[in-house]
Design an enzyme around this catalytic site. Sequence first.
Site, short mmCIF file in Angstrom:
data_model
loop_
_atom_site.label_atom_id
_atom_site.label_comp_id
_atom_site.label_asym_id
_atom_site.label_seq_id
_atom_site.Cartn_x
_atom_site.Cartn_y
_atom_site.Cartn_z
N GLY A 52 0.84 -1.20 0.00
CA GLY A 52 0.00 0.00 0.00
C GLY A 52 0.87 1.24 0.00
O GLY A 52 2.00 1.20 0.50
N GLN A 57 2.79 10.01 1.09
CA GLN A 57 4.10 9.35 1.11
C GLN A 57 4.93 9.68 -0.12
O GLN A 57 6.13 9.43 -0.14
CB GLN A 57 3.93 7.82 1.23
CG GLN A 57 3.34 7.39 2.56
CD GLN A 57 3.20 5.88 2.62
OE1 GLN A 57 2.23 5.34 2.13
NE2 GLN A 57 4.18 5.22 3.20
N CYS A 99 5.92 0.11 7.30
CA CYS A 99 5.49 1.25 6.48
C CYS A 99 6.65 1.63 5.57
O CYS A 99 7.79 1.67 6.01
CB CYS A 99 5.12 2.42 7.39
SG CYS A 99 4.58 3.88 6.49
N LEU A 100 6.35 1.92 4.31
CA LEU A 100 7.41 2.27 3.37
C LEU A 100 8.08 3.59 3.74
O LEU A 100 9.17 3.88 3.27
CB LEU A 100 6.86 2.33 1.94
CG LEU A 100 6.31 1.00 1.40
CD1 LEU A 100 5.85 1.14 -0.04
CD2 LEU A 100 7.34 -0.11 1.53
N HIS A 141 -4.52 1.37 7.77
CA HIS A 141 -3.18 1.96 7.76
C HIS A 141 -3.11 3.07 6.70
O HIS A 141 -2.59 4.16 6.96
CB HIS A 141 -2.16 0.84 7.48
CG HIS A 141 -0.73 1.29 7.38
ND1 HIS A 141 0.23 0.88 8.27
CD2 HIS A 141 -0.10 2.09 6.47
CE1 HIS A 141 1.40 1.43 7.91
NE2 HIS A 141 1.22 2.16 6.82
N GLU A 142 -3.63 2.80 5.50
CA GLU A 142 -3.55 3.80 4.42
C GLU A 142 -4.46 4.99 4.68
O GLU A 142 -4.09 6.14 4.41
CB GLU A 142 -3.89 3.16 3.06
CG GLU A 142 -2.94 2.03 2.62
CD GLU A 142 -1.47 2.38 2.72
OE1 GLU A 142 -1.11 3.55 2.53
OE2 GLU A 142 -0.68 1.47 3.02
N HIS A 145 -2.83 7.37 6.96
CA HIS A 145 -1.86 8.25 6.28
C HIS A 145 -2.54 9.51 5.76
O HIS A 145 -1.95 10.59 5.79
CB HIS A 145 -1.26 7.53 5.06
CG HIS A 145 -0.02 6.73 5.37
ND1 HIS A 145 1.13 7.29 5.88
CD2 HIS A 145 0.25 5.42 5.20
CE1 HIS A 145 2.06 6.34 6.02
NE2 HIS A 145 1.55 5.20 5.62
ZN ZN Z 1 2.49 3.36 5.68
#
Ligand code: ZN
Length: 177
Positions: A52, A57, A99-100, A141-142, A145
């Site tokens: 995701g 991000q 998380c990226l 989670h997304e 963000h």
């Molecule tokens: Zn994340």
Amino acid sequence: MAEPEIDPLPILRAPDARLKSKTRRVRPDDLAEIRAVLPRMMAAMYAAPGIGLAAPQVGLNLRFAVIDLMPDDKPAPITLINPAVEQVSETLTTREEGCLSLPGHYAGVTRPERVVVSYEDLDGRKQTIEADGLLATCLQHEIDHLDGILFVDHLSALKRNMIMRKMAKENRLRKAG
Ligand code: ZN
């Protein structure tokens, strides 16, 4: 013939103020920009690899995200525009999250086990997903963000500070290198 290379967008690393701000809602006249940027955003997600990626991000202040759990190991991306959690189960579950934007860091996060999420697709049509398991975690989670919330914000201050201190150190080393 080889397909043209898609240049993945760089993914912001925490701490970064752009990861902490609430995004603005997508309007119909934003859809062209989103369609244009999506291939580079998905390329960044697949290259990471991740399941995701939310617009903040990659430095975009817009309320949308992409997810792909790769069912059957084949790409099946979902673009979620203006997603919102409509219903949550009373039952909670704890799942290890990463998380990226905090690469290499993982921690157990407790969230509702099942959710109903509404969103708009790229054609502006209203859609609903009912999810449990990994997809339910990923959706929450997304959407977090898009409200400037990172998974570490769900942890105790002690655990959060430990991860953020390591991130700050890694960021310094990256700049020095
Ligand atoms: Zn994340």
